[in-house]
Design a protein around this motif. Structure first.
Motif, PDB file in Angstrom:
ATOM      1  N   GLN A  66       1.067  -1.057   0.377  1.00  0.00           N
ATOM      2  CA  GLN A  66       0.472   0.254   0.121  1.00  0.00           C
ATOM      3  C   GLN A  66       0.533   1.097   0.361  1.00  0.00           C
ATOM      4  N   ILE A  67       2.310   1.115   0.084  1.00  0.00           N
ATOM      5  CA  ILE A  67       2.997   2.432  -0.234  1.00  0.00           C
ATOM      6  C   ILE A  67       4.183   2.592  -0.852  1.00  0.00           C
ATOM      7  N   GLU A  72       2.562   5.654  -2.325  1.00  0.00           N
ATOM      8  CA  GLU A  72       2.315   7.044  -2.260  1.00  0.00           C
ATOM      9  C   GLU A  72       3.646   7.115   0.008  1.00  0.00           C
ATOM     10  N   THR A  74       4.477   9.432   0.681  1.00  0.00           N
ATOM     11  CA  THR A  74       4.251  10.098   2.338  1.00  0.00           C
ATOM     12  C   THR A  74       3.550   8.976   3.096  1.00  0.00           C
ATOM     13  N   ASN A  75       3.266   7.741   2.839  1.00  0.00           N
ATOM     14  CA  ASN A  75       2.224   7.765   3.594  1.00  0.00           C
ATOM     15  C   ASN A  75       2.984   6.753   4.997  1.00  0.00           C
ATOM     16  N   TRP A  78       2.612   8.262   8.275  1.00  0.00           N
ATOM     17  CA  TRP A  78       2.499   7.370   9.717  1.00  0.00           C
ATOM     18  C   TRP A  78       2.513   5.892  10.130  1.00  0.00           C
ATOM     19  N   TRP A  79       3.134   5.281   9.250  1.00  0.00           N
ATOM     20  CA  TRP A  79       3.762   3.928   9.130  1.00  0.00           C
ATOM     21  C   TRP A  79       4.801   3.981   9.634  1.00  0.00           C
TER      22      TRP A  79
END
Length: 352
Positions: A66-67, A72, A74-75, A78-79
């Motif tokens: 998902q990253i 993406e 920028t995720n 939070w990860w």
């Protein structure tokens, strides 16, 4: 375990256990009961440690699928903090479980040793004359230490490994049912190989403990009777008996070393074969679009999460049996019959 006592001799060291585990555990719990709060905290910490440990592979899957795959990046804002929090919590829970179980282990062994010392103060002299003093001493030292090690490490491993295995299986089945079945197909063979090797190592390890107890007894008897040995000019004979006992212990340790040196490579080879199996079929599934690359990476990590605990459980079984044997021998000493009972204070003769 009550009734006539048994002398602690070389034959006693080889004696098979006769008391059921349930009886020993129930009685042992009486010593654990004063510290059940520490035990409860440790169990909760063990479960939470297992859950946080199982969260890491799934978070790796999320990061890849998902990253990284989507670009993406920028995720990661939070990860990364979330992953750091999971790792920090895992370390914290491990610290709590280790600390609490050490409290339980040290206090339980202390209570048992105190009770043994009280019994040794009132036990009959015939008990000491018909037993080898070195083997009596080994009970509150070696056997109590085996129990302490099991309470501090073995019991923790059983709970942690069991929760890790079950948790890994559940998550793997949720990720992909078919690949999980393929991964689990190798487990029976691995367990059989590890069990056979562990069975032989247990027999060798028991021999090392027996010869060590004999060596301790020989040293204690010769040291306590050194005046008699010197008076009757038996130094050469005493030296020869000590060398024989020491040679038996050295031979037993060499055999144990040979087994232990082969154990880890076999376990690593089993794990590598399991990983290759997952990689082979996982690559096929990734190529067909059945699973993602992140899922395959998670499977490899979860394979470590369940395989090593399975191996550890096989090893802990030996530690458990050793601890139960130690507990039985400790209770044998505590339950030793007192042949000469102290008179009540009201009829006792006071010496002035």
């Amino acid at each position: 375990m009550s009734g006539p006592w048994r002398a602690f001799s070389a034959q006693e060291e080889e004696r098979k256990r006769t008391v059921p585990d349930t009886v020993l555990i129930k009685r042992l719990y009486n010593y654990v009961k004063p510290f059940r709060r520490n035990l409860a905290i440790a169990i909760i910490a063990i479960v939470l440690s297992s859950l946080t440990g199982l969260a890491a592979p799934y978070m790796h899957k999320v990061a890849i699928d998902q990253i990284i795959q989507t670009g993406e990046l920028t995720n990661f804002l939070w990860w990364i903090p979330l992953f750091a929090l999971v790792v920090l919590c895992n370390f914290l829970f491990q610290h709590v479980q280790i600390f609490q179980m050490r409290i339980v282990g040290e206090n339980v062994v202390s209570l048992i040793r105190d009770e043994i010392m009280e019994k040794l103060q009132v036990i009959s002299l015939r008990y000491f004359s018909e037993s080898e003093m070195g083997r009596i001493i080994s009970r509150p030292i070696n056997d109590a230490n085996n129990l302490r090690i099991f309470l501090r490490m073995g019991f923790t491993s059983i709970l942690l490994d069991t929760s890790s295995i079950l948790g890994a299986f559940v998550i793997m089945f949720m990720l992909d049912f078919e690949l999980t079945l393929i991964a689990l197909s190798f487990i029976p063979l691995a367990i059989v190989v590890v069990w056979l090797l562990g069975r032989y190592s247990r027999r060798v390890y028991r021999k090392t403990l027996s010869t060590l107890a004999g060596l301790t007894a020989r040293m204690q008897e010769d040291a306590s009777g050194i005046k008699i040995i010197q008076s009757f000019v038996q130094e050469d004979r005493a030296r020869k008996r000590f060398e024989e006992a020491q040679e038996e212990n050295v031979k037993a340790n060499k055999r144990a070393l040979l087994v232990s040196s082969a154990y880890q490579p076999v376990v690593i080879m089993m794990r590598i074969i399991g990983s290759l199996l997952i990689l082979w079929y996982g690559a096929i599934f990734v190529g067909s679009g059945a699973i993602t690359i992140g899922t395959l990476v998670a499977f490899i990590e979860y394979q470590f999460s369940y395989f090593m605990p399975l191996v550890d459980l096989v090893n802990v079984a030996d530690q458990y049996n050793s601890a139960m044997a130690a507990v039985e021998r400790l209770f044998d000493l505590i339950d030793a019959e007192i042949e000469v009972v102290e008179p009540p204070p009201e009829i006792a003769v006071e010496l002035k």
